[in-house]
Design a protein around this motif. Structure first.
Motif, PDB file in Angstrom:
ATOM      1  N   THR A 199       0.812  -1.223   0.000  1.00  0.00           N
ATOM      2  CA  THR A 199       0.000   0.000   0.000  1.00  0.00           C
ATOM      3  C   THR A 199       0.844   1.270   0.000  1.00  0.00           C
ATOM      4  N   GLY A 200       2.156   1.100  -0.067  1.00  0.00           N
ATOM      5  CA  GLY A 200       3.034   2.268  -0.113  1.00  0.00           C
ATOM      6  C   GLY A 200       3.233   2.940   1.231  1.00  0.00           C
ATOM      7  N   ASN A 201       2.968   2.219   2.322  1.00  0.00           N
ATOM      8  CA  ASN A 201       3.096   2.789   3.663  1.00  0.00           C
ATOM      9  C   ASN A 201       4.244   2.162   4.451  1.00  0.00           C
ATOM     10  N   ILE A 202       5.253   1.655   3.731  1.00  0.00           N
ATOM     11  CA  ILE A 202       6.357   0.990   4.416  1.00  0.00           C
ATOM     12  C   ILE A 202       7.116   1.952   5.334  1.00  0.00           C
ATOM     13  N   LYS A 203       7.168   3.230   4.944  1.00  0.00           N
ATOM     14  CA  LYS A 203       7.838   4.220   5.791  1.00  0.00           C
ATOM     15  C   LYS A 203       7.080   4.395   7.104  1.00  0.00           C
ATOM     16  N   ALA A 204       5.755   4.420   7.016  1.00  0.00           N
ATOM     17  CA  ALA A 204       4.938   4.553   8.229  1.00  0.00           C
ATOM     18  C   ALA A 204       5.118   3.327   9.132  1.00  0.00           C
ATOM     19  N   VAL A 205       5.235   2.157   8.511  1.00  0.00           N
ATOM     20  CA  VAL A 205       5.455   0.927   9.279  1.00  0.00           C
ATOM     21  C   VAL A 205       6.794   1.004  10.011  1.00  0.00           C
ATOM     22  N   SER A 206       7.827   1.465   9.316  1.00  0.00           N
ATOM     23  CA  SER A 206       9.158   1.587   9.918  1.00  0.00           C
ATOM     24  C   SER A 206       9.148   2.584  11.074  1.00  0.00           C
ATOM     25  N   ASN A 207       8.501   3.741  10.842  1.00  0.00           N
ATOM     26  CA  ASN A 207       8.432   4.758  11.901  1.00  0.00           C
ATOM     27  C   ASN A 207       7.675   4.237  13.122  1.00  0.00           C
ATOM     28  N   ALA A 208       6.577   3.512  12.858  1.00  0.00           N
ATOM     29  CA  ALA A 208       5.778   2.973  13.955  1.00  0.00           C
ATOM     30  C   ALA A 208       6.585   1.955  14.750  1.00  0.00           C
ATOM     31  N   ALA A 209       7.366   1.130  14.044  1.00  0.00           N
ATOM     32  CA  ALA A 209       8.188   0.123  14.720  1.00  0.00           C
ATOM     33  C   ALA A 209       9.232   0.788  15.609  1.00  0.00           C
ATOM     34  N   LEU A 210       9.889   1.827  15.093  1.00  0.00           N
ATOM     35  CA  LEU A 210      10.909   2.528  15.877  1.00  0.00           C
ATOM     36  C   LEU A 210      10.302   3.245  17.072  1.00  0.00           C
ATOM     37  N   ASN A 211       9.150   3.914  16.862  1.00  0.00           N
ATOM     38  CA  ASN A 211       8.492   4.629  17.954  1.00  0.00           C
ATOM     39  C   ASN A 211       8.018   3.656  19.040  1.00  0.00           C
ATOM     40  N   SER A 212       7.481   2.525  18.588  1.00  0.00           N
ATOM     41  CA  SER A 212       7.001   1.532  19.548  1.00  0.00           C
ATOM     42  C   SER A 212       8.150   0.955  20.372  1.00  0.00           C
ATOM     43  N   ALA A 213       9.299   0.768  19.692  1.00  0.00           N
ATOM     44  CA  ALA A 213      10.469   0.255  20.410  1.00  0.00           C
ATOM     45  C   ALA A 213      10.906   1.236  21.494  1.00  0.00           C
ATOM     46  N   GLY A 214      10.879   2.529  21.159  1.00  0.00           N
ATOM     47  CA  GLY A 214      11.233   3.549  22.140  1.00  0.00           C
ATOM     48  C   GLY A 214      10.258   3.585  23.307  1.00  0.00           C
ATOM     49  N   GLU A 215       8.955   3.473  22.995  1.00  0.00           N
ATOM     50  CA  GLU A 215       7.942   3.457  24.048  1.00  0.00           C
ATOM     51  C   GLU A 215       8.095   2.231  24.944  1.00  0.00           C
ATOM     52  N   ALA A 216       8.456   1.097  24.332  1.00  0.00           N
ATOM     53  CA  ALA A 216       8.635  -0.135  25.106  1.00  0.00           C
ATOM     54  C   ALA A 216       9.761   0.015  26.116  1.00  0.00           C
ATOM     55  N   VAL A 217      10.866   0.621  25.676  1.00  0.00           N
ATOM     56  CA  VAL A 217      11.995   0.835  26.583  1.00  0.00           C
ATOM     57  C   VAL A 217      11.606   1.784  27.713  1.00  0.00           C
ATOM     58  N   SER A 218      10.902   2.870  27.358  1.00  0.00           N
ATOM     59  CA  SER A 218      10.466   3.838  28.360  1.00  0.00           C
ATOM     60  C   SER A 218       9.525   3.197  29.369  1.00  0.00           C
ATOM     61  N   LEU A 219       8.595   2.359  28.863  1.00  0.00           N
ATOM     62  CA  LEU A 219       7.653   1.690  29.752  1.00  0.00           C
ATOM     63  C   LEU A 219       8.371   0.705  30.672  1.00  0.00           C
ATOM     64  N   CYS A 220       9.356   0.003  30.133  1.00  0.00           N
ATOM     65  CA  CYS A 220      10.121  -0.947  30.947  1.00  0.00           C
ATOM     66  C   CYS A 220      10.855  -0.249  32.081  1.00  0.00           C
TER      67      CYS A 220
END
Length: 201
Positions: free
Chosen positions: A20-41
């Motif tokens: 769907t041409g949203n691979i950049k959004a997927v990448s950004n979401a993955a990176l942001n989620s990883a950051g949130e996971a670390v912060s939550l931990c």
């Protein structure tokens, strides 16, 4: 099994994002989620340290022992076939108290020890499924009862949920205490009734 489910979901998400041409959004979401996971931990680590420390203080001061003694009538009602001096009773009591106080992290080790002690109890009873080398075993009535009580989990203070709500910007993180208390009271009552009905069957 869960590993396969998560892997399939990730693969589907990446493929769909690429198509769907949203691979950049997927990448950004993955990176942001990883950051949130670390912060939550990090946040959860601080809260866990606080509550586990309080649990240790309560244990050292004898408060846990008094609470354990206080729930022995309930233990005898729910687990009449476990001998009073058996280690399983102490582990189950500790698990229940930790759950009531909302210390999910602290109750897990006690829960595992309780299951080990209940397995030992089956060996002491001469249950062939536990005395031999069988890989497939049937859970005892006590194991099933303990598991159901653990899942129903009466909680006075839902620490985990309060931390999650605080982490994600809730204006009133503790607003869940009353609803959680009502919900877990009902679930525990349902669990007790179910266990006693099934035990009689």
């Amino acid at each position: 099994m869960l590993n396969y489910i998560w892997a399939i979901m990730i693969i589907i998400g990446v493929i769909y994002g690429a198509l769907t041409g949203n691979i950049k959004a997927v990448s950004n979401a993955a990176l942001n989620s990883a950051g949130e996971a670390v912060s939550l931990c990090i946040t959860m680590m601080g809260v866990m340290s606080l509550w586990v420390g309080l649990m240790q203080i309560a244990q050292t001061s004898g408060l846990i022992r008094k609470m354990t003694d206080g729930i022995q009538p309930f233990m005898s009602f729910m687990f009449p076939r476990i001998p009073k001096e058996h280690a399983a009773r102490e582990y189950i009591s500790t698990n229940i108290i930790a759950n009531i106080l909302g210390l999910g992290w602290a109750c897990t080790p006690a829960g595992l020890k309780a299951m080990e002690a209940l397995a030992q109890l089956e060996r002491e009873r001469g249950n062939p499924e536990y005395t031999g080398d069988k890989k497939i075993r049937t859970a005892s009535k006590e194991m099933c009862t303990f598991l159901i009580l653990n899942i129903s989990s009466l909680q006075l203070i839902p620490v985990n949920m309060i931390v999650y709500r605080s982490q994600y910007g809730s204006a009133n993180p503790t607003a869940v205490i009353a609803p959680a208390l009502v919900a877990t009271c009902l679930s525990t009552v349902a669990a007790v009734i179910y266990c006693k009905v099934m035990d009689k069957k």
